[in-house]
Every structure is written in C-alpha cells, then in structure tokens.
Design a protein around this motif. Structure first.
Motif, PDB file in Angstrom:
ATOM      1  N   PRO A  41       0.826  -0.809  -0.170  1.00 35.50           N
ATOM      2  CA  PRO A  41      -0.023  -0.422  -0.353  1.00 35.50           C
ATOM      3  C   PRO A  41       0.386   0.840   0.090  1.00 35.50           C
ATOM      4  CG  PRO A  41      -0.553  -1.897   2.071  1.00 35.50           C
ATOM      5  CD  PRO A  41       0.581  -1.993   1.312  1.00 35.50           C
ATOM      6  N   GLY A  43       2.484   4.439   1.414  1.00 34.78           N
ATOM      7  CA  GLY A  43       2.694   5.052   2.909  1.00 34.78           C
ATOM      8  C   GLY A  43       3.536   3.603   3.162  1.00 34.78           C
ATOM      9  N   SER A  47       9.579   2.564  -1.337  1.00 36.33           N
ATOM     10  CA  SER A  47      10.505   3.569  -1.174  1.00 36.33           C
ATOM     11  C   SER A  47      11.929   4.008  -0.724  1.00 36.33           C
ATOM     12  CB  SER A  47      10.145   5.167  -1.666  1.00 36.33           C
ATOM     13  OG  SER A  47       9.071   5.074  -2.427  1.00 36.33           O
ATOM     14  N   ARG A  51      15.949   2.992  -1.078  1.00 35.52           N
ATOM     15  CA  ARG A  51      16.459   3.292  -1.392  1.00 35.52           C
ATOM     16  C   ARG A  51      17.684   2.954  -0.795  1.00 35.52           C
ATOM     17  NH1 ARG A  51      12.418   7.842  -1.208  1.00 35.52           N
ATOM     18  NH2 ARG A  51      12.395   7.819   0.916  1.00 35.52           N
TER      19      ARG A  51
HETATM   20  N1  LIG Z   1      12.286  12.128   3.927  1.00 35.31           N
HETATM   21  C1  LIG Z   1      10.828  11.106   4.604  1.00 35.31           C
HETATM   22  N2  LIG Z   1      11.029  12.403   5.529  1.00 35.31           N
HETATM   23  C2  LIG Z   1      10.255  11.951   6.564  1.00 35.31           C
HETATM   24  N3  LIG Z   1       9.272  10.513   6.412  1.00 35.31           N
HETATM   25  C3  LIG Z   1       9.188   9.957   5.402  1.00 35.31           C
HETATM   26  C4  LIG Z   1       9.913   9.892   4.270  1.00 35.31           C
HETATM   27  N4  LIG Z   1      10.319   9.768   2.725  1.00 35.31           N
HETATM   28  C5  LIG Z   1       8.965   8.774   3.340  1.00 35.31           C
HETATM   29  N5  LIG Z   1       8.634   8.954   4.333  1.00 35.31           N
HETATM   30  C6  LIG Z   1       7.718   7.909   5.515  1.00 35.31           C
HETATM   31  O1  LIG Z   1       8.009   6.936   6.037  1.00 35.31           O
HETATM   32  C7  LIG Z   1       6.570   6.199   5.414  1.00 35.31           C
HETATM   33  C8  LIG Z   1       6.886   4.976   4.346  1.00 35.31           C
HETATM   34  O2  LIG Z   1       6.478   6.123   2.575  1.00 35.31           O
HETATM   35  P1  LIG Z   1       7.673   5.432   1.383  1.00 35.31           P
HETATM   36  O3  LIG Z   1       7.810   6.505   0.381  1.00 35.31           O
HETATM   37  O4  LIG Z   1       8.455   4.554   1.760  1.00 35.31           O
HETATM   38  O5  LIG Z   1       6.236   4.331   0.942  1.00 35.31           O
HETATM   39  P2  LIG Z   1       5.716   3.746  -0.026  1.00 35.31           P
HETATM   40  O6  LIG Z   1       5.392   2.658   0.136  1.00 35.31           O
HETATM   41  O7  LIG Z   1       6.885   4.168  -1.436  1.00 35.31           O
HETATM   42  O8  LIG Z   1       4.595   4.573  -1.093  1.00 35.31           O
HETATM   43  P3  LIG Z   1       4.113   5.005  -2.376  1.00 35.31           P
HETATM   44  O9  LIG Z   1       3.306   3.903  -2.980  1.00 35.31           O
HETATM   45  O10 LIG Z   1       2.908   6.384  -2.121  1.00 35.31           O
HETATM   46  O11 LIG Z   1       4.989   5.766  -2.840  1.00 35.31           O
HETATM   47  C9  LIG Z   1       6.053   6.712   4.946  1.00 35.31           C
HETATM   48  O12 LIG Z   1       4.732   7.404   6.074  1.00 35.31           O
HETATM   49  C10 LIG Z   1       6.141   8.314   4.916  1.00 35.31           C
HETATM   50  O13 LIG Z   1       5.486   9.839   5.269  1.00 35.31           O
END
Ligand SMILES: Nc1ncnc2c1ncn2[C@@H]1O[C@H](COP(=O)(O)OP(=O)(O)OP(=O)(O)O)[C@@H](O)[C@H]1O
Ligand SMILES: [Mg+2]
Length: 176
Positions: A41, A43, A47, A51
């Motif tokens: 899902p 969040g 990502s 990274r």
């Molecule tokens: N640079 C950052 N600083 C603080 N919190 C972050 C940062 N990047 C991501 N988060 C938090 O980490 C959690 C995971 O985010 P992430 O971007 O990895 O999710 P995702 O699975 O890639 O979501 P999406 O499918 O929307 O791209 C989220 O709660 C987000 O708010």
C-alpha cells in the motif's frame, strides 16, 4: 528461491525520526539475474526500502541492519557509496535530468569514473539511448537541453543515465 542471490537484507530498519522507525526489520532476498517487484500500500515503505539498497537514505534517515550485496555488507561507515551507486543504479518516480545537454546527462558519471576516449563516449551514448528506445527520437539533438524533452523522454533518459556506468542492478521506483 531459485538460484543464487545477488542481494539480501537482514532486519533493515529506517528511522526518519529517532523515536519511531518507518520501516521495521525488513529481511528480503533477491535472486541474481531476475526481476523482483515490491508491492504494498501507499506509505508502506517501498521507496524507503529501495533507497536503502544503494544508500540513498544516507542524508535523510538512520538505517540499521545488514544490506548484503555480493556477499558484502554495504550498510557500514567504511563502504564506498560512490562505488555502490555505480553498481546499483536507480531511477525515481519523477524524472530528474540535470539541466545540461542530453549528451552531458549521459556522460557526466562515466567521465567521473575515468572515461576519456571520445569514440567510447559516443558509443556509450548511442548504446544506452538505444537500450531505452530513445535514440531515434534524439540522435540529432544530443547537444540540446535535456529539459526540453517530454516527461516520458526525460524518464527514459534518466534510465539511460544509470545504464551508462554499467550497473549490476537497477532499482526502479515506479518510473513509468
Ligand atoms: N524523507 C522522509 N522524511 C520523513 N518521513 C518519510 C520520508 N520519506 C518517507 N517517509 C515516511 O515513511 C513512510 C513510508 O514512505 P514511502 O515513501 O517509503 O512509502 P511507499 O510505499 O513508497 O508509498 P507510495 O506507494 O505512496 O510511493 C511514510 O509514512 C512516509 O511518510
Ligand atoms: Mg514510493
């Protein structure tokens, strides 16, 4: 898992803030020469996890746990992160070309890594642009700004840019 792994992580946690991890004890194995997809899902941390695999979280978060690439833990203070990012390339959801020409976008990193031969540079540019099916569209405009390309063309250029340093692994964070 079929075949040997190229990459695995052991209990990787990511802390954007000290009190609460955004990614908790994630252990995954990736087989060599295969495509692996991370699904979850919005969040959930896809990502964030991706990274970690080429140390792109270094400036923004604390990352604990082991990230084993080719039998070596690359999540250590002594790891050469430039070497890691050469071997493990990445393209992001939004294209981020440099405000330079198409050619310069592709040759900046190879030159950093020591490429000097003009013919090798020309053949690298042609090879990687053909790899991403962009060559025919831009071959007469290599000295024009990358920012003049369409969004999709910019993204293909960014993928070509990662290919120009012959990475072992490509991390693709929803690049299409
Ligand atoms: N640079 C950052 N600083 C603080 N919190 C972050 C940062 N990047 C991501 N988060 C938090 O980490 C959690 C995971 O985010 P992430 O971007 O990895 O999710 P995702 O699975 O890639 O979501 P999406 O499918 O929307 O791209 C989220 O709660 C987000 O708010
Ligand atoms: Mg994401």
């Amino acid at each position: 898992m079929a075949g040997p792994s190229i990459f695995h992580t052991e209990k990787v946690c990511v802390y954007y803030r000290p009190d609460k991890p955004s990614l908790v004890e994630t252990s995954l194995i990736f087989p060599k020469n295969q495509i692996a997809a991370l699904i979850g899902p919005s969040g959930s941390g896809k990502s964030t996890y991706l990274r970690c695999l080429n140390r792109m979280n270094d400036e923004v978060a604390k990352v604990t746990g082991k990230i084993i690439y080719d039998d070596v833990d690359i999540n250590t203070a002594t790891t050469n992160v430039y070497r890691v990012r050469q071997k493990i390339g990445m393209a992001f959801q939004h294209p981020n070309p440099f405000a330079r020409s198409i050619r310069e976008n592709l040759l900046l990193a190879p030159k950093q890594y020591g490429m000097k031969d003009k013919q090798e540079m020309d053949s690298t540019v042609e090879r990687v642009l053909k790899d991403v099916a962009l060559w025919d569209e831009v071959k007469d405009d290599l000295d024009k700004s990358a920012l003049a390309l369409s969004g999709g063309q910019q993204q293909r250029l960014c993928i070509a840019r990662t290919l120009a340093v012959d990475p072992d692994i490509l991390l693709l964070d929803e690049p299409a």
